[in-house]
Every structure is written in structure tokens, then in C-alpha cells.
Write a protein that holds these residues in place. Structure first.
Motif, PDB file in Angstrom:
ATOM      1  N   GLY A   1     -16.709  91.137  21.928  1.00  0.00           N
ATOM      2  CA  GLY A   1     -17.101  90.022  20.963  1.00  0.00           C
ATOM      3  C   GLY A   1     -18.318  89.672  20.915  1.00  0.00           C
ATOM      4  N   TYR A   2     -18.824  88.720  20.211  1.00  0.00           N
ATOM      5  CA  TYR A   2     -20.174  88.251  19.881  1.00  0.00           C
ATOM      6  C   TYR A   2     -20.317  86.598  20.099  1.00  0.00           C
ATOM      7  CZ  TYR A   2     -20.934  93.064  18.205  1.00  0.00           C
ATOM      8  OH  TYR A   2     -21.150  94.448  18.092  1.00  0.00           O
ATOM      9  N   ILE A   3     -21.289  86.328  20.498  1.00  0.00           N
ATOM     10  CA  ILE A   3     -21.724  84.862  20.545  1.00  0.00           C
ATOM     11  C   ILE A   3     -22.938  84.632  19.926  1.00  0.00           C
ATOM     12  CG2 ILE A   3     -22.011  82.784  22.182  1.00  0.00           C
ATOM     13  CD1 ILE A   3     -20.531  84.360  24.195  1.00  0.00           C
ATOM     14  N   ILE A   4     -22.968  83.832  18.818  1.00  0.00           N
ATOM     15  CA  ILE A   4     -24.185  83.572  18.093  1.00  0.00           C
ATOM     16  C   ILE A   4     -24.342  82.336  18.097  1.00  0.00           C
ATOM     17  CG2 ILE A   4     -23.946  85.538  16.657  1.00  0.00           C
ATOM     18  CD1 ILE A   4     -22.881  84.054  14.276  1.00  0.00           C
ATOM     19  N   GLU A   5     -25.764  81.621  17.868  1.00  0.00           N
ATOM     20  CA  GLU A   5     -26.016  80.435  17.584  1.00  0.00           C
ATOM     21  C   GLU A   5     -26.150  80.158  16.143  1.00  0.00           C
ATOM     22  OE1 GLU A   5     -29.524  80.423  20.333  1.00  0.00           O
ATOM     23  OE2 GLU A   5     -28.156  80.769  22.020  1.00  0.00           O
ATOM     24  N   SER A   6     -26.205  80.633  15.431  1.00  0.00           N
ATOM     25  CA  SER A   6     -26.343  80.416  13.991  1.00  0.00           C
ATOM     26  C   SER A   6     -25.151  80.040  13.297  1.00  0.00           C
ATOM     27  CB  SER A   6     -27.224  81.558  13.269  1.00  0.00           C
ATOM     28  OG  SER A   6     -27.246  81.117  11.907  1.00  0.00           O
ATOM     29  N   TYR A   7     -25.261  79.107  12.408  1.00  0.00           N
ATOM     30  CA  TYR A   7     -23.803  78.855  11.662  1.00  0.00           C
ATOM     31  C   TYR A   7     -23.601  79.682  10.525  1.00  0.00           C
ATOM     32  CZ  TYR A   7     -23.808  74.750  14.605  1.00  0.00           C
ATOM     33  OH  TYR A   7     -23.892  73.997  15.900  1.00  0.00           O
ATOM     34  N   ASP A   8     -24.416  80.871  10.244  1.00  0.00           N
ATOM     35  CA  ASP A   8     -24.423  81.472   8.966  1.00  0.00           C
ATOM     36  C   ASP A   8     -23.039  82.277   8.948  1.00  0.00           C
ATOM     37  OD1 ASP A   8     -24.596  83.482   6.814  1.00  0.00           O
ATOM     38  OD2 ASP A   8     -26.655  83.864   7.241  1.00  0.00           O
TER      39      ASP A   8
ATOM     40  N   LEU B   1     -16.723  92.100  27.686  1.00  0.00           N
ATOM     41  CA  LEU B   1     -18.049  91.850  27.688  1.00  0.00           C
ATOM     42  C   LEU B   1     -18.411  91.271  26.066  1.00  0.00           C
ATOM     43  CD1 LEU B   1     -19.806  95.003  29.020  1.00  0.00           C
ATOM     44  CD2 LEU B   1     -19.138  93.032  30.157  1.00  0.00           C
ATOM     45  N   PHE B   2     -19.032  89.909  26.013  1.00  0.00           N
ATOM     46  CA  PHE B   2     -19.341  89.096  24.960  1.00  0.00           C
ATOM     47  C   PHE B   2     -20.929  89.264  24.768  1.00  0.00           C
ATOM     48  CE2 PHE B   2     -15.569  86.213  25.082  1.00  0.00           C
ATOM     49  CZ  PHE B   2     -14.882  87.164  24.447  1.00  0.00           C
ATOM     50  N   MET B   3     -21.378  89.970  23.838  1.00  0.00           N
ATOM     51  CA  MET B   3     -22.971  89.804  23.580  1.00  0.00           C
ATOM     52  C   MET B   3     -23.408  88.762  22.758  1.00  0.00           C
ATOM     53  SD  MET B   3     -23.126  92.845  24.588  1.00  0.00           S
ATOM     54  CE  MET B   3     -22.117  94.004  25.304  1.00  0.00           C
ATOM     55  N   ARG B   4     -24.137  87.881  23.504  1.00  0.00           N
ATOM     56  CA  ARG B   4     -24.804  86.801  22.883  1.00  0.00           C
ATOM     57  C   ARG B   4     -26.095  87.177  22.294  1.00  0.00           C
ATOM     58  NH1 ARG B   4     -24.495  80.638  25.324  1.00  0.00           N
ATOM     59  NH2 ARG B   4     -26.152  79.776  24.051  1.00  0.00           N
ATOM     60  N   ILE B   5     -26.288  87.032  21.117  1.00  0.00           N
ATOM     61  CA  ILE B   5     -27.332  87.502  20.208  1.00  0.00           C
ATOM     62  C   ILE B   5     -28.371  86.519  19.667  1.00  0.00           C
ATOM     63  CG2 ILE B   5     -26.339  89.930  19.855  1.00  0.00           C
ATOM     64  CD1 ILE B   5     -25.222  89.252  17.458  1.00  0.00           C
ATOM     65  N   SER B   6     -29.493  86.611  19.416  1.00  0.00           N
ATOM     66  CA  SER B   6     -30.281  85.633  19.000  1.00  0.00           C
ATOM     67  C   SER B   6     -31.392  86.416  18.390  1.00  0.00           C
ATOM     68  CB  SER B   6     -30.701  84.661  20.341  1.00  0.00           C
ATOM     69  OG  SER B   6     -31.710  83.707  19.661  1.00  0.00           O
ATOM     70  N   GLY B   7     -31.749  85.726  17.148  1.00  0.00           N
ATOM     71  CA  GLY B   7     -32.792  86.363  16.329  1.00  0.00           C
ATOM     72  C   GLY B   7     -32.833  85.787  14.810  1.00  0.00           C
ATOM     73  N   SER B   8     -33.683  86.361  13.854  1.00  0.00           N
ATOM     74  CA  SER B   8     -33.400  86.387  12.534  1.00  0.00           C
ATOM     75  C   SER B   8     -32.217  86.992  12.012  1.00  0.00           C
ATOM     76  CB  SER B   8     -34.730  86.967  11.815  1.00  0.00           C
ATOM     77  OG  SER B   8     -34.601  88.272  11.857  1.00  0.00           O
ATOM     78  N   LYS B   9     -31.835  86.576  10.748  1.00  0.00           N
ATOM     79  CA  LYS B   9     -30.678  87.245  10.077  1.00  0.00           C
ATOM     80  C   LYS B   9     -30.605  88.763  10.319  1.00  0.00           C
ATOM     81  CE  LYS B   9     -27.734  86.488   6.240  1.00  0.00           C
ATOM     82  NZ  LYS B   9     -27.339  85.652   4.812  1.00  0.00           N
ATOM     83  N   ALA B  10     -31.813  89.298   9.711  1.00  0.00           N
ATOM     84  CA  ALA B  10     -31.748  90.753   9.787  1.00  0.00           C
ATOM     85  C   ALA B  10     -31.660  91.358  11.014  1.00  0.00           C
ATOM     86  CB  ALA B  10     -33.175  91.252   9.240  1.00  0.00           C
ATOM     87  N   GLU B  11     -32.261  90.609  12.195  1.00  0.00           N
ATOM     88  CA  GLU B  11     -32.356  91.157  13.627  1.00  0.00           C
ATOM     89  C   GLU B  11     -30.828  91.064  14.237  1.00  0.00           C
ATOM     90  OE1 GLU B  11     -36.895  89.940  15.200  1.00  0.00           O
ATOM     91  OE2 GLU B  11     -35.074  88.803  15.385  1.00  0.00           O
ATOM     92  N   ILE B  12     -30.106  90.036  13.800  1.00  0.00           N
ATOM     93  CA  ILE B  12     -28.641  90.033  14.122  1.00  0.00           C
ATOM     94  C   ILE B  12     -27.894  91.167  13.526  1.00  0.00           C
ATOM     95  CG2 ILE B  12     -26.685  88.488  14.001  1.00  0.00           C
ATOM     96  CD1 ILE B  12     -28.392  86.302  14.616  1.00  0.00           C
ATOM     97  N   PHE B  13     -28.081  91.371  12.349  1.00  0.00           N
ATOM     98  CA  PHE B  13     -27.503  92.433  11.542  1.00  0.00           C
ATOM     99  C   PHE B  13     -27.481  93.762  12.186  1.00  0.00           C
ATOM    100  CE2 PHE B  13     -26.011  91.279   7.009  1.00  0.00           C
ATOM    101  CZ  PHE B  13     -25.712  90.147   7.332  1.00  0.00           C
TER     102      PHE B  13
END
Length: 591
Positions: free
Chosen positions: A168-175, A144-156
Motif C-alpha cells: 500500500g502507499y501513504i501520500i501527503e498530497s490530496y491529488d 509494507l506501506f511506502m510513504r512517498i513524497s515529492g512532485s506529482k511526476a516523481e510520485i508517479f
């Protein structure tokens, strides 16, 4: 939900509903089935989403049964994810997940002409807390891959809360700081038209990238560019796949994993299975024939010969000496008392003979073309139908008459079946297919498969009903009208006559149930493009049963329309199924 039910039954109705209503209706219905104690078995029976070990791969420490996954955009509310876990996906994306629910977001826009779904920038989300509650109810069968979206603190925060569920994780931010939060792979989403310079930097930071887009050509070009930048990094794609050929092109170009999005909706839930079968078709398969298939073939041959012998008796003596012994009278007395009694018994025995001949042909074809090639589904079809057939012997004594010839036949068949069963106990082969396109032959095949599934269900239902009548009331009303006598009159003539007729009825019902299961399961599990032998099995295997069943009614004058209506209906379904399936099953590459 297999394609034959999706396209033929549900899709025409669902297109009249709003996208949200149709999506939730399907997903919640599937989830309700998956939540049953036997739900996973029901789903597997109807769709059979098995996967060959030859398609397994391991990437970034995660093992996948196959490279085909499902995008979270298809099920953002997780209303169907419990069911999706049983549909043969190599992995499933969950999300997008946000800290707080966002259920009033703009809904996707469906373009049915271009067969595309345009998803809004702000997706629906049930929020972190509800997502975790739902994840606890899912019996995990794939990564299962978790696609997470939000601010930096929320993603943490979300990574910390989801880490026990995520592979694994899927994110939309390049941080790049996110990679320090977990030891599990993190993939970053990039649009299919992203610049090459950006992709280089992302490859050095994250475990890999997900190419997200609607255009297959754009996604394919991006994969080829990425492969040239760094061939060691994991490349996933999301979207752009509507046919197996497109998935194969992306994988050949360098994509490691592919996710289905709008193609899953427009091409149907069977797209996953079709891709995996096409992938397996390009992998070299073991060529040695499976031991034990000949024993199964002889098992079918003996049933075929037994059917021919029963046909001969039904055309000549009708009843045998031991039947006369049980009745304590000669058949001439039956002819003299009421010739329609003998004709009715000939009708029962000829239909049984035709069903046995058909069953024997099907068993032999399954052994030679399926079990010999190590196909697990062929063995399971044979085993289920054969065991039901063996148990049918107990129906023969349901009304007080045990036929010793049937027992001898049963004992003759049993060793061949047991030996074949034992020799093939480790068969695990999965089917392949040459199907790559959503061409007209494939579209027509969905109707053909639906018709043969309907035919199989009809035979199974008919076999059960006839068996029940055989051990209870024996006759249907039209039978007594044909014989022109009541049950009391028959019993007053010979108290054992009813038991003999009931024995014939129960025997035919059991045989019809067994053959119905053969037809049903072959239609459900063996319907792959290029399976010419399946078409010929339906064609040749069906003829004896239909010819004898319809001929004998006209031969004895039992032509009541309502009585023959099920046979007429089944024959029309059979012919139509053969016609619309021919191109798909008989040609490797139909137009």
C-alpha cells in the motif's frame, strides 16, 4: 530489543548521545543481529514477539497479523528495518521516500520532559534507488506501506518503481489522480486537526486516511469524527500512543490500524507486544484445558520426588551401596582416610538435590498454569530445559563412572515426557496481559525482569562451567584447599574416587544448566502483568536450591568467601527481583 534491556542497560547510555547517533547505534546493532544466519531466532528468544491468530484482520485486500505498525519516521534511513520485521509489528511504514537522497535535512527534536519527538517538515530520506536496494535485502514478514513524497511526476515514477515491494502507499498530497496508478490501497495523511469538510472529500477518493499528530486527544477526536462520516473506510493513526490503553481507545473508537512513533522511543520496543497482549486479553479465549498437561506435571513431580530422595541420601548415607561397589571400599574407610572427602561429596549431592527439587516445582507450575492454558511459550520452556536435562546423562560417564540409578530415573521420566510432548504438539496459545499503563509497577517490573534474566543467565553459565569441570579437572582450587589433599593423593588412595566425584559434579552442573534455562526463559517469555503464578514459581521454586546450596557449605565448614560469592550474588539478585516484581506480577491492576 526487549524493554528490560532497553530501559535498564541501553537507554541510560543512549540519552548521553545525540539523537542521530543513538538511533543509528541501536538500529544498526539490531540489524547486524538480524543479518546473522540465526539472527531471527536470537531476536525471538530475547523478545518473543508472537501474535495470536485472533488478532488477524484484513483491510482493503491486505492481511495483517495484528493492528499495530511502526511509523517510517522512526527509521528513515532503513538502518534497522530488517530487525523491525522480526519485532511483532502487524505492518511497517517505509519512508518518507523521495526521488533523491535528502540526508542533510533537519533532524528531529526530542523533548524528553514531555516525551515527544518533533519531526521537521522535511524528513531525512535515502532516496528511491537506495530504498529499493535495501528492500531487496529484507525478508518480508508483514505488509509494507511506502510513504512517498515529492512532485506529482516523481510520485508517479516512485509508485511504478516500488509497486512490486509495496502492499500500500501513504501520500501527503490530496491529488485524486494517484489512485489510478496502482490497484493497491492508497492512504492520505491528514493532520489531526483537519476540518471535517476536507475529510469527507478524502474519504470518497482514497482507500482511507492516516490521522497524523502528537496529541492523543486530538487523534482520538479525529477518529471519532471520521467514523461518523463513513464507517466503511479504513482509518489509520500515526503518533499519540505511549501506553497500551491509548492504542485500545483508538481501536475502540474506530481506528483500524495504529502506528507507533515517539511512544516507541520513550515507552520502549516492547510497547507493540504489550498492546497485542492487552488486545488479546479482551478476546474470549478457549477454556478447555490442554490435553497432556498432566503428563508434564507428573514429569515435574517425579523430579521433585527424586530431589527429595537425593536430599535424604545426602543427609544420611551420602554414598550408596553401588557407589561402594564401584570404589571397592566401604564408606567408613573414606571417613577414616579423610572425613572432608565425604563432607565434600555430601555438599555436591545436597546441592544437586536442592536444584532437582526447585526444577520439579518449576516444571509442575509450568504444566498447571501454562501448558494447561495452551500457552506455547510454557511448552517450549519445558521442552528445551527437559531435553537439555535428559542429555546431561552423558556427562555422568565423562569421567568413567555410569550411575545405573540415574539411568533408571531417566527411563522412568522419559515416557511421561514423551506422552506430554506428543499430546501438546499443536499448542499455539499466546500470552495475554492486563497491563494498560506505564505506571510505577510497570517501570519497576523492568528492573525485576532484568534481574531474573540475569539470574537465569548466571545459572546457565554456572551450570556450563561446573559441567566442564566435572568432565575435566573436577576440582576448582578452593575445593582442594578444603579437602586438604592434591588430586594425586586422592588417586593414590583410590583410583576410582575421582570418577565418582566427577560424576557428582557433572550431574549437578547439568541440573543447574537445566534449571537456569527454566528461570531464564520464564523471565524472558512469561513476564506479563497479573501472572501471579510466575512470581510464586520464582519464589517457591528458588527456595530449595538456595537453602540447600548455602546451608550445606556452612554445615560442612566450606565457607571460603570467594567460593560462595556466586551463591551470595545470585541470592541477592533473587530477593531483589522478587521485591521489585511483586506488584506487577501479583496484582491485576497495580497503582
Amino acid at each position: 530489543m526487549p524493554d528490560w534491556s532497553y530501559h535498564i542497560i541501553f537507554k541510560p547510555m543512549l540519552t548521553k548521545l545525540s539523537p542521530y547517533t543513538s538511533r543509528e547505534f541501536i538500529h544498526r546493532g539490531m540489524n547486524a543481529i538480524a543479518s546473522l544466519p540465526v539472527g531471527s531466532h536470537i531476536i525471538n528468544f530475547l523478545g518473543r514477539e508472537e501474535c495470536s491468530p485472533l488478532l488477524e484482520k484484513q483491510l482493503d485486500g491486505v492481511k495483517y497479523n495484528n493492528p499495530v505498525g511502526l511509523s517510517g519516521k522512526i527509521d528513515p534511513l532503513l538502518s534497522g528495518t530488517k530487525a523491525f520485521s522480526h519485532l511483532g509489528f502487524g505492518f511497517i511504514e517505509i519512508g518518507p521516500i523521495t526521488m533523491k537522497p535528502s540526508l542533510n535535512a533537519q533532524l528531529p527534536i526530542i523533548n524528553r520532559e514531555d516525551k515527544q519527538i518533533h519531526f521537521p517538515c522535511k524528513h531525512e530520506s535515502i532516496g528511491l534507488e537506495t530504498t529499493i536496494d535495501k528492500l531487496t535485502t529484507i525478508k518480508k514478514k508483514q505488509p509494507l506501506f511506502m510513504r512517498i513524497s515529492g512532485s506529482k511526476a516523481e510520485i508517479f515514477t516512485m509508485i511504478q518503481e516500488l509497486d512490486s515491494y509495496a502492499d500500500g502507499y501513504i501520500i501527503e498530497s490530496y491529488d485524486p489522480s494517484y489512485v489510478t496508478l496502482t490497484s493497491k490501497p492508497i492512504y492520505v495523511v491528514v493532520p489531526s486537526n483537519e476540518k471535517t469538510e476536507t475529510l469527507v472529500n478524502l474519504f470518497h477518493t482514497f482507500s482511507g486516511v492516516i490521522i497524523d499528530g502528537d496529541s492523543f486527544i486530538e487523534i482520538l477526536n479525529s477518529v471519532q469524527r471520521l467514523k461518523k462520516i463513513d464507517s466503511s473506510k479504513t482509518i489509520l493513526t500515526s503518533g499519540g500512543i505511549h501506553e497500551p490503553d491509548q492504542a485500545l481507545q483508538l481501536l475502540n473508537a474506530g481506528a483500524d490500524l495504529v502506528m507507533l512513533v515517539d511512544g516507541y522511543v520513550f515507552s520502549g520496543p516492547g510497547l507493540t507486544k504489550r498492546i497485542n497482549e492487552a488486545l488479546l486479553n479482551r478476546v474470549e479465549q478457549p477454556s478447555l484445558p490442554q490435553k497432556g498437561w498432566k503428563s508434564y506435571w507428573i514429569f515435574g513431580l517425579l523430579i521433585f520426588l527424586g530431589g527429595l530422595l537425593a536430599l535424604l541420601f545426602s543427609l544420611t548415607t551420602i554414598i550408596l551401596p553401588y557407589d561402594e561397589l564401584f570404589l571397592n571400599t566401604k564408606k567408613e574407610n573414606l571417613w577414616n582416610f579423610n572425613d572432608r572427602i565425604m563432607l565434600f561429596m555430601a555438599h555436591d549431592r545436597m546441592t544437586l538435590a536442592g536444584t532437582m527439587i526447585s526444577g520439579g516445582i518449576v516444571y509442575m507450575n509450568l504444566a498447571k498454569n501454562g501448558i494447561r492454558r495452551k500457552l506455547k511459550w510454557s511448552k517450549q520452556v519445558t521442552d528445551i530445559a527437559a531435553i537439555i536435562g535428559f542429555l546431561g546423562i552423558f556427562l555422568f560417564i565423562g569421567y568413567g563412572y555410569f550411575d545405573w540409578l540415574h539411568l533408571v530415573f531417566w527411563i522412568t521420566l522419559l515416557p511421561f515426557y514423551i506422552y506430554g510432548f506428543y499430546q501438546t504438539r499443536n499448542v499455539q496459545g499466546t500470552p495475554t496481559s492486563t497491563n494498560l499503563k506505564n505506571h510505577r509497577a510497570w517501570q519497576m517490573s523492568l528492573l525485576g525482569q532484568f534481574l531474573f534474566v540475569l539470574l537465569g543467565f548466571s545459572f546457565v553459565f554456572g551450570g556450563i562451567i561446573i559441567s566442564i569441570y566435572g568432565v575435566t579437572s573436577v576440582f576448582v582450587p578452593t575445593d582442594l584447599l578444603y579437602i586438604c589433599m592434591s588430586i594425586d593423593q586422592l588417586q593414590s588412595f583410590n583410583e576410582n574416587l575421582l570418577s565418582l566425584i566427577a560424576h557428582d559434579r557433572a550431574g549437578f552442573g547439568s541440573a543447574l544448566l537445566s534449571v537456569g534455562l527454566l528461570v531464564l526463559m520464564i523471565a524472558l517469555w512469561g513476564y506479563q502483568q497479573g501472572n501471579k503464578w510466575v512470581w510464586w514459581t520464582f519464589f517457591i521454586g528458588g527456595l530449595p536450591a538456595f537453602i540447600t546450596a548455602i546451608y550445606v557449605h556452612f554445615a560442612i565448614g566450606y565457607t571460603t568467601f570467594i567460593h560462595l560469592l556466586p551463591a551470595y550474588f545470585a541470592f541477592i539478585v533473587y530477593i531483589c527481583g522478587l521485591i521489585v516484581s511483586y506488584s506487577y506480577l501479583s496484582k491485576i491492576n497495580p497503582e
